[in-house]
Design a protein around this motif. Structure first.
Motif, PDB file in Angstrom:
ATOM      1  N   UNK A   7       0.828  -1.201   0.000  1.00  0.00           N
ATOM      2  CA  UNK A   7       0.000   0.000   0.000  1.00  0.00           C
ATOM      3  C   UNK A   7       0.864   1.252   0.000  1.00  0.00           C
ATOM      4  N   UNK A   8       0.433   2.248  -0.790  1.00  0.00           N
ATOM      5  CA  UNK A   8       1.090   3.550  -0.856  1.00  0.00           C
ATOM      6  C   UNK A   8       0.020   4.621  -0.645  1.00  0.00           C
ATOM      7  N   UNK A   9       0.363   5.658   0.109  1.00  0.00           N
ATOM      8  CA  UNK A   9      -0.533   6.795   0.316  1.00  0.00           C
ATOM      9  C   UNK A   9       0.275   8.070   0.154  1.00  0.00           C
ATOM     10  N   UNK A  10      -0.260   9.003  -0.638  1.00  0.00           N
ATOM     11  CA  UNK A  10       0.452  10.280  -0.825  1.00  0.00           C
ATOM     12  C   UNK A  10      -0.511  11.341  -1.301  1.00  0.00           C
ATOM     13  N   UNK A  11      -0.101  12.606  -1.122  1.00  0.00           N
ATOM     14  CA  UNK A  11      -0.855  13.737  -1.644  1.00  0.00           C
ATOM     15  C   UNK A  11      -0.417  13.995  -3.068  1.00  0.00           C
TER      16      UNK A  11
END
Length: 252
Positions: free
Chosen positions: A246-250
């Motif tokens: 999983x990757x999360x970024x703005x």
């Protein structure tokens, strides 16, 4: 990629929700989702044979996904890998419209393509060589045209729309459960896509598992209204769970 379910600009929390399965021969090598060394803005899995991809995003919010177009009457392969179509859009800075105009449809075997971002998405098919803007709502794409009512397409749309109508915050596990549906469609509901009845049965589930071919990865992409992007991938080996990433970024 053999099934792309998406909900576009039709939810109070998300601009875009994608829940997609990639089906491929187990013997074809691929790398799990990662930011590429040679294109650091691209986040995607990677086909290690031709170095393209089936679905990816960028730090700037570009999104592209592809499925093969099933047409047994036209099996001639183009000289170029279809995975390059996704990679090239993600690496480009041109608008989706400009990019689609640059594609020579004769250079590739049949494919469907979704390109754009969480504000605007275009659908393109190189058999008809036409494109149009995807309207807000819930859609699904398998190996024919967008929203062709094959059983897995209809089921995927209904399950995604039903679940997202009941929740403000998507649960990744619930979306992966939709993508794990391995029930075969009844023979009376199968399409006549030009392949044998046995093959139509084999390819009818959302999640495919055969001795040598099947679902290799499931991917969920969420883009919230504050431009937070979540990219989650669940990979499989010979039909069995392998790992979650999983990757999360703005979005920049």
């Amino acid at each position: 990629m053999c099934l792309i379910n998406l909900q576009f600009r039709n939810h109070p929390s998300y601009k875009l929700i994608i829940a997609a399965n990639r089906d491929e021969f187990y013997s074809r090598p691929a790398a799990p989702a990662h930011f590429w060394d040679d294109e650091p803005s691209i986040l995607a899995g990677r086909d290690l044979t031709q170095l393209g991809t089936w679905l990816g995003v960028t730090k700037q919010g570009r999104i592209a996904a592809l499925t093969n177009f099933r047409d047994p009457t036209n099996l001639e392969a183009g000289p170029l890998s279809r995975g390059a179509v996704v990679k090239n859009f993600l690496a480009a800075t041109s608008s989706p419209e400009e990019y689609l105009k640059s594609i020579d449809p004769k250079q590739y075997a049949g494919f469907n393509l979704i390109v754009g971002d969480a504000e605007k998405l275009l659908y393109y098919n190189n058999i008809q060589h036409e494109s149009y803007e995807i309207p807000p709502g819930t859609h699904s794409l398998s190996n024919h045209f967008l929203n062709t009512p094959w059983p897995k397409v209809t089921k995927g749309k209904e399950k995604l729309a039903s679940y997202m109508a009941q929740t403000e915050k998507a649960d990744l596990e619930e979306l992966f459960t939709i993508l794990a549906d391995a029930d075969h469609a009844p023979d009376t509901h199968l399409p006549n896509s030009g392949v044998s009845l046995d093959l139509e049965r084999m390819l009818s589930p959302i999640f495919i598992k055969t001795p040598d071919y099947g679902t290799r990865s499931a991917t969920v992409v969420l883009v919230s209204h504050d431009n937070t992007l979540t990219f989650a991938e669940r990979s499989f080996e010979n039909g069995q769970f392998k790992e979650d990433i999983q990757f999360d970024f703005k979005i920049n």
